[in-house]
Every structure is written in C-alpha cells, then in structure tokens.
Scaffold this motif. Structure first.
Motif, PDB file in Angstrom:
ATOM      1  N   ARG A  92      -2.297  -3.229   0.123  1.00 37.97           N
ATOM      2  CA  ARG A  92      -2.201  -2.315  -1.015  1.00 37.97           C
ATOM      3  C   ARG A  92      -3.247  -1.215  -0.873  1.00 37.97           C
ATOM      4  O   ARG A  92      -4.411  -1.461  -0.616  1.00 37.97           O
ATOM      5  N   ILE A  93      -2.824   0.033  -1.030  1.00 36.88           N
ATOM      6  CA  ILE A  93      -3.723   1.172  -0.876  1.00 36.88           C
ATOM      7  C   ILE A  93      -4.606   1.279  -2.111  1.00 36.88           C
ATOM      8  O   ILE A  93      -4.108   1.328  -3.236  1.00 36.88           O
ATOM      9  N   ILE A  94      -5.924   1.318  -1.881  1.00 37.91           N
ATOM     10  CA  ILE A  94      -6.894   1.396  -2.974  1.00 37.91           C
ATOM     11  C   ILE A  94      -7.317   2.841  -3.226  1.00 37.91           C
ATOM     12  O   ILE A  94      -7.409   3.282  -4.364  1.00 37.91           O
ATOM     13  N   TYR A 100      -6.566  12.876   3.976  1.00 42.19           N
ATOM     14  CA  TYR A 100      -5.335  12.094   4.130  1.00 42.19           C
ATOM     15  C   TYR A 100      -4.187  12.787   3.407  1.00 42.19           C
ATOM     16  O   TYR A 100      -3.066  12.851   3.932  1.00 42.19           O
ATOM     17  N   GLU A 101      -4.460  13.334   2.229  1.00 44.65           N
ATOM     18  CA  GLU A 101      -3.432  14.070   1.498  1.00 44.65           C
ATOM     19  C   GLU A 101      -2.962  15.277   2.310  1.00 44.65           C
ATOM     20  O   GLU A 101      -1.769  15.564   2.392  1.00 44.65           O
ATOM     21  N   SER A 109      -1.803   9.982  -6.277  1.00 40.75           N
ATOM     22  CA  SER A 109      -1.023   9.444  -7.399  1.00 40.75           C
ATOM     23  C   SER A 109       0.295   8.822  -6.936  1.00 40.75           C
ATOM     24  O   SER A 109       0.854   7.972  -7.615  1.00 40.75           O
ATOM     25  N   GLU A 110       0.792   9.236  -5.779  1.00 42.55           N
ATOM     26  CA  GLU A 110       2.052   8.716  -5.261  1.00 42.55           C
ATOM     27  C   GLU A 110       1.908   7.390  -4.524  1.00 42.55           C
ATOM     28  O   GLU A 110       2.839   6.587  -4.545  1.00 42.55           O
ATOM     29  N   ILE A 111       0.781   7.195  -3.847  1.00 47.06           N
ATOM     30  CA  ILE A 111       0.711   6.018  -2.973  1.00 47.06           C
ATOM     31  C   ILE A 111      -0.358   4.986  -3.331  1.00 47.06           C
ATOM     32  O   ILE A 111      -0.278   3.859  -2.866  1.00 47.06           O
ATOM     33  N   VAL A 112      -1.351   5.352  -4.125  1.00 48.38           N
ATOM     34  CA  VAL A 112      -2.381   4.370  -4.495  1.00 48.38           C
ATOM     35  C   VAL A 112      -1.725   3.260  -5.325  1.00 48.38           C
ATOM     36  O   VAL A 112      -0.974   3.524  -6.254  1.00 48.38           O
TER      37      VAL A 112
END
Length: 192
Positions: A92-94, A100-101, A109-112
């Motif tokens: 899980r991405i913290i 990285y963006e 907001s999309e992947i965390v």
C-alpha cells in the motif's frame, strides 16, 4: 535563571542572619524553625532548577529533531527523482513526492492508500516478481532497469532502487525512480 537568583537570595539571607544574629547554641539535630524553612527553600529551589534544566535540554533536543525533520522532509518532497514510500506487507502506497508525480503523472490523491498493482504501474509481472525476489534475498534493490506505466498509459524506462526501512515499527519500502527513457532512446540511436 530565576531559580538560580532565588538560590543566591536564600543563601545570602541565611548568611546575613548567621552573621548578624549570631550563632545559636541549639543542638545539631534539632534545628530552629528558620533553618528548617531555609533547608526547605533550598530543596524546592534545587528541584525546580533540575526540572527547568531538564525542560531546557528537552526543548533543545526537540528543536534539533524538528530541524532535521524539516531538512529531510524538504529533500523528500522537492527531489527531482520520484520517491515513493509503501508498506512492505501490503504494498500500500503511503506517500509520494513531487518528483514521482512529475515522472509518472499520478497525483498523490489518486494513488496514496492503493497498491502499485491496483494502480497498474507494473508493465511486466516478471519484473515485479524479480524485484520482490531480490528484495527478499538482499533487503534492497539497487539501480534495476524496469519499465513502468504512467497515468496516461505511456510506458517509461526507469532506474529503480528500493530499500526496506522502518516507520512507526512497520516495515516499509523507500523506493527511488529515475526516468531514463530519453537516455535509452539516445543510446539506441547511437547504436544504429
């Protein structure tokens, strides 16, 4: 400082009384009321002095920790390389940084809170398996060339490094992504 001034004042008051009132013939173990109060004042003042010294040292340490935290936070957030922190067990991405963006096109907001497989980042499942195998064997992966999928579906070639770290007693992965797509294209053109 105030406690030290108070200690000096009590000591000076005691000496003044001794010199001007004279030495009393009381027994050694039976002090008068004045001496009891002076001893009590000294004990309270020493306790306060120790307390404030400890508070001062703690404050100084907290300030140093805050400065270090701010320095590493800025280095993390503003690095040109993509940095991602994920949990080791779940994947899980913290947290991700601005680099990285920029590289992948994914917003925090999309992947965390999601895993890398849920976000469909891995192009080749064999790369993912090789990465997990090397990570389990060595505890880290250094400069492995891999392909990832950007948010728009475009494929990029990256140098990928990852290491196991501990955050709040949880094993996590600190991964660094460097986009080398243009470099690989240039190398291929030079070979031609």
């Amino acid at each position: 400082g105030y406690v030290f001034v108070f200690l000096v004042f009590v000591g000076f008051f005691r000496l003044t009384k001794f010199f001007f009132a004279g030495f009393s013939d009381s027994e050694y173990f039976h002090s008068g009321q004045f001496e009891v109060y002076v001893a009590l004042m000294f004990q309270i003042a020493y306790f306060l002095l120790i307390f404030f010294l400890v508070m001062m040292i703690n404050r100084r340490l907290l300030d140093e920790i805050g400065a270090q935290e701010e320095k590493f936070s800025k280095a993390f957030k503003h690095s040109p390389y993509g940095i991602i922190i994920s949990s080791l067990n779940e994947g899980r991405i913290i947290e991700i940084n601005e680099g990285y963006e920029h590289i992948t096109g994914y917003l925090a907001s999309e992947i965390v809170g999601k895993t890398t497989t849920q976000n469909n980042i891995w192009v080749d499942e064999a790369d993912r398996f090789a990465f997990i195998t090397e990570l389990n064997e060595k505890g880290r992966v250094i400069n492995r060339t891999m392909q990832f999928r950007k948010a728009n579906g475009e494929l990029i070639t990256t140098e990928f490094s990852s290491e196991i770290i501990h955050i709040d007693n949880e094993k996590c992965l600190l991964s660094v992504v460097n986009d080398i797509t243009e470099k690989k294209k240039t190398e291929a053109e030079l070979r031609k």
